[in-house]
Enzyme design. Structure first.
Site, PDB file in Angstrom:
ATOM      1  NE  ARG A   1      -2.360  -0.485   0.856  1.00  0.00           N
ATOM      2  CZ  ARG A   1      -2.316   0.730   0.312  1.00  0.00           C
ATOM      3  NH1 ARG A   1      -2.938   0.970  -0.832  1.00  0.00           N
ATOM      4  NH2 ARG A   1      -1.651   1.693   0.910  1.00  0.00           N
TER       5      ARG A   1
ATOM      6  CG  HIS B   1      -5.707   0.785   4.439  1.00  0.00           C
ATOM      7  ND1 HIS B   1      -5.236   1.890   3.757  1.00  0.00           N
ATOM      8  CD2 HIS B   1      -4.631  -0.019   4.612  1.00  0.00           C
ATOM      9  CE1 HIS B   1      -3.933   1.747   3.513  1.00  0.00           C
ATOM     10  NE2 HIS B   1      -3.540   0.593   4.011  1.00  0.00           N
TER      11      HIS B   1
ATOM     12  CG  ASN C   1      -6.759   5.285   2.948  1.00  0.00           C
ATOM     13  OD1 ASN C   1      -6.002   4.328   3.100  1.00  0.00           O
ATOM     14  ND2 ASN C   1      -7.644   5.646   3.864  1.00  0.00           N
TER      15      ASN C   1
ATOM     16  CG  HIS D   1       3.201  -5.824   1.986  1.00  0.00           C
ATOM     17  ND1 HIS D   1       3.920  -4.896   2.713  1.00  0.00           N
ATOM     18  CD2 HIS D   1       1.925  -5.358   1.973  1.00  0.00           C
ATOM     19  CE1 HIS D   1       3.122  -3.929   3.138  1.00  0.00           C
ATOM     20  NE2 HIS D   1       1.902  -4.186   2.704  1.00  0.00           N
TER      21      HIS D   1
HETATM   22  C1  HEM Z   1       3.300  -1.751   8.852  1.00  0.00           C
HETATM   23  C2  HEM Z   1       2.318  -2.190   8.145  1.00  0.00           C
HETATM   24  C3  HEM Z   1       2.054  -1.855   6.698  1.00  0.00           C
HETATM   25  C4  HEM Z   1       2.551  -0.853   5.912  1.00  0.00           C
HETATM   26  C5  HEM Z   1       3.512   0.254   6.270  1.00  0.00           C
HETATM   27  C6  HEM Z   1       1.970  -1.024   4.603  1.00  0.00           C
HETATM   28  C7  HEM Z   1       2.191  -0.204   3.516  1.00  0.00           C
HETATM   29  C8  HEM Z   1       1.778  -0.454   2.224  1.00  0.00           C
HETATM   30  C9  HEM Z   1       2.095   0.356   1.088  1.00  0.00           C
HETATM   31  C10 HEM Z   1       2.894   1.648   1.129  1.00  0.00           C
HETATM   32  C11 HEM Z   1       1.559  -0.244  -0.003  1.00  0.00           C
HETATM   33  C12 HEM Z   1       1.635   0.265  -1.446  1.00  0.00           C
HETATM   34  C13 HEM Z   1       0.542   1.271  -1.673  1.00  0.00           C
HETATM   35  C14 HEM Z   1       0.769   2.125  -2.888  1.00  0.00           C
HETATM   36  O1  HEM Z   1       1.913   2.423  -3.199  1.00  0.00           O
HETATM   37  O2  HEM Z   1      -0.224   2.520  -3.506  1.00  0.00           O
HETATM   38  C15 HEM Z   1       0.894  -1.424   0.435  1.00  0.00           C
HETATM   39  C16 HEM Z   1       0.222  -2.299  -0.387  1.00  0.00           C
HETATM   40  C17 HEM Z   1      -0.453  -3.401   0.048  1.00  0.00           C
HETATM   41  N1  HEM Z   1      -0.673  -3.749   1.381  1.00  0.00           N
HETATM   42 FE1  HEM Z   1       0.268  -2.975   2.984  1.00  0.00          FE
HETATM   43  N2  HEM Z   1       1.153  -2.117   4.606  1.00  0.00           N
HETATM   44  C18 HEM Z   1       1.179  -2.655   5.865  1.00  0.00           C
HETATM   45  C19 HEM Z   1       0.442  -3.736   6.310  1.00  0.00           C
HETATM   46  C20 HEM Z   1      -0.441  -4.452   5.541  1.00  0.00           C
HETATM   47  C21 HEM Z   1      -1.362  -5.431   6.045  1.00  0.00           C
HETATM   48  C22 HEM Z   1      -1.512  -5.811   7.510  1.00  0.00           C
HETATM   49  C23 HEM Z   1      -2.042  -5.930   4.972  1.00  0.00           C
HETATM   50  C24 HEM Z   1      -3.140  -6.966   4.923  1.00  0.00           C
HETATM   51  C25 HEM Z   1      -3.337  -7.888   5.822  1.00  0.00           C
HETATM   52  C26 HEM Z   1      -1.528  -5.262   3.796  1.00  0.00           C
HETATM   53  C27 HEM Z   1      -1.906  -5.536   2.503  1.00  0.00           C
HETATM   54  C28 HEM Z   1      -1.401  -4.883   1.392  1.00  0.00           C
HETATM   55  C29 HEM Z   1      -1.653  -5.344   0.030  1.00  0.00           C
HETATM   56  C30 HEM Z   1      -2.374  -6.609  -0.382  1.00  0.00           C
HETATM   57  C31 HEM Z   1      -1.067  -4.384  -0.813  1.00  0.00           C
HETATM   58  C32 HEM Z   1      -1.088  -4.373  -2.342  1.00  0.00           C
HETATM   59  C33 HEM Z   1      -2.329  -3.633  -2.836  1.00  0.00           C
HETATM   60  C34 HEM Z   1      -2.446  -3.540  -4.333  1.00  0.00           C
HETATM   61  O3  HEM Z   1      -1.827  -4.287  -5.079  1.00  0.00           O
HETATM   62  O4  HEM Z   1      -3.221  -2.672  -4.765  1.00  0.00           O
HETATM   63  N3  HEM Z   1      -0.581  -4.354   4.185  1.00  0.00           N
HETATM   64  N4  HEM Z   1       1.033  -1.531   1.810  1.00  0.00           N
END
Ligand code: HEM
Ligand SMILES: *[C@@H]1O[C@H](CO)[C@@H](O)[C@H](O)[C@H]1NC(C)=O
Length: 345
Positions: free
Chosen positions: A80, A84, A112, A211
């Site tokens: 992530r 970002h 963030n 995800h």
């Molecule tokens: C429209 C695109 C995306 C949206 C709206 C989005 C949104 C989010 C949100 C809201 C979370 C949870 C954060 C939290 O509640 O603290 C999350 C977690 C995560 N996102 Fe995305 N994301 C997107 C695209 C991506 C992309 C492109 C990647 C990587 C290539 C990614 C990798 C991750 C990962 C691995 C997590 C889990 C992080 C953890 O366990 O700490 N996301 N994302």
């Protein structure tokens, strides 16, 4: 310190894993060992550090193996961070900069703050790189390599990571707030944000497949489970049970920091189960479910179905899209930071 001694630990499991990795690396590097292009500093290449820091990849891998074994969430955190990073000014390590008296970082941006983790792990990897090859490997490259390793270590695909990025000397909190997609965003808004970065609809659907690992906070999915979940979920017995459990984790008010897996089937396996959950209507984030359920999402729904039934197709597209996302560069002159949290003095 536990973190440091960890990098020296090798048990059998790790040795076997390493052996496998090295075989895979050898296989995939073998056919690409000569990328004989003239070196253009603005261009990334596979052999950028082959003379100046030949062990760079190995150093990152060792630290990542160790960290992921300690806690698989570390892999999700790094993946992530790389996303970002790349979505704000390009992949330039800007996400890693701390706020100081003279520089406002991106860490307090809405997507963030209280959410990004993994900065200590980045510091640990950077320390190891600095002790091997001082002032050589950029923090932006560190993230790109570590994100690939994170994917691989959780069972996902391998790809060669082009390197040669420079670290930014400035950041933009405003761009971080504007450019990073949010979980309550509809499909059109998500597409727009990706298109603005030169990424296609296919890239969007494949990259969000990240995800398949990691957790989201209640604050990120409350709207979905008290709002639209019933609308898109089949609400068979499985979905109803899931909704009940999610509401326990995430009450209508309070518990903002409680977390749930975005892929409740295999939260720490990099596989295609995430897409299956979208087909079932069980996507945790509203934005994720939109990819399948949006009224305007013909193309994205087809892609979701393809990846749900074909893990190899997902892996191939994810690898290609990660390289493409990693190719977003910051045109401004940068540096190789000594510490990822601060610009060089
Ligand atoms: C429209 C695109 C995306 C949206 C709206 C989005 C949104 C989010 C949100 C809201 C979370 C949870 C954060 C939290 O509640 O603290 C999350 C977690 C995560 N996102 Fe995305 N994301 C997107 C695209 C991506 C992309 C492109 C990647 C990587 C290539 C990614 C990798 C991750 C990962 C691995 C997590 C889990 C992080 C953890 O366990 O700490 N996301 N994302
Ligand atoms: C990424 O950049 C590299 C090096 O500049 C280039 O060879 C490659 O074709 C690009 N890949 C994608 C998918 O954009």
């Amino acid at each position: 310190m536990a973190g440091f001694s960890c990098s020296l630990q090798y048990d059998q499991y790790q040795t076997i894993l390493l052996g496998l990795m090295m075989m895979m690396t050898a296989l995939s590097l073998g056919s690409f060992s000569c990328v004989c292009r003239a070196q253009d500093p603005s261009q990334l290449s596979l052999d950028y550090y082959s003379k100046t820091c030949p062990d760079a990849q190995k150093v990152v891998r060792t630290e990542m193996e160790c960290a992921v074994k300690e806690n698989p969430r570390n892999a999700a955190a790094i993946l992530r961070l790389h996303f970002h990073d790349c979505f704000v000014q390009g992949c330039d390590g800007s996400i890693l900069l701390d706020d100081t008296a003279t520089l406002k970082g991106e860490k307090t941006a809405s997507q963030n703050a209280n959410s990004l983790i993994g900065f200590d792990l980045v510091d640990r990897i950077k320390n190891q790189l600095e002790s091997q090859c001082p002032g050589t490997v950029s923090c932006a490259d560190l993230l790109a390599i570590a994100a690939r390793d994170a994917t691989l270590l959780l069972g996902g695909p391998y790809w060669d990571v082009p390197v040669g990025r420079k670290d930014a000397k400035s950041t933009s909190l405003e761009l971080a707030d504007a450019d990073i997609p949010t979980p309550d965003q509809g499909l059109i808004a998500q597409m727009t944000k990706f298109l603005e970065k030169g990424l296609s609809v296919t890239d969007l659907v494949a990259l969000v497949g990240a995800h398949t690992v990691g957790m989201a906070r209640c604050a990120s999915f409350r709207g979905r489970i008290y709002g639209g979940f019933e609308l898109t979920s089949g609400l068979g017995p499985a979905s109803e049970a899931l909704l009940g459990k999610l509401r326990e984790t995430c009450p209508a008010s309070g518990g903002d920091g409680n977390v749930a897996a975005m892929d409740y089937v295999t939260p720490y396996l990099f596989d295609n189960a995430f897409y299956e959950s979208l087909v079932a209507g069980d996507g945790l984030l509203g934005s994720d479910q939109e990819l399948y359920s949006s009224l305007v999402g013909f193309e994205t729904a087809d892609l979701v179905k393809t990846y749900a039934s074909d893990a190899i197709a997902f892996f191939e597209q994810f690898s290609e899209s990660m390289v493409k996302m990693g190719n977003i560069t910051n045109p401004e002159a940068g540096e190789v930071r000594k510490m990822c949290r601060f610009v060089n003095t």
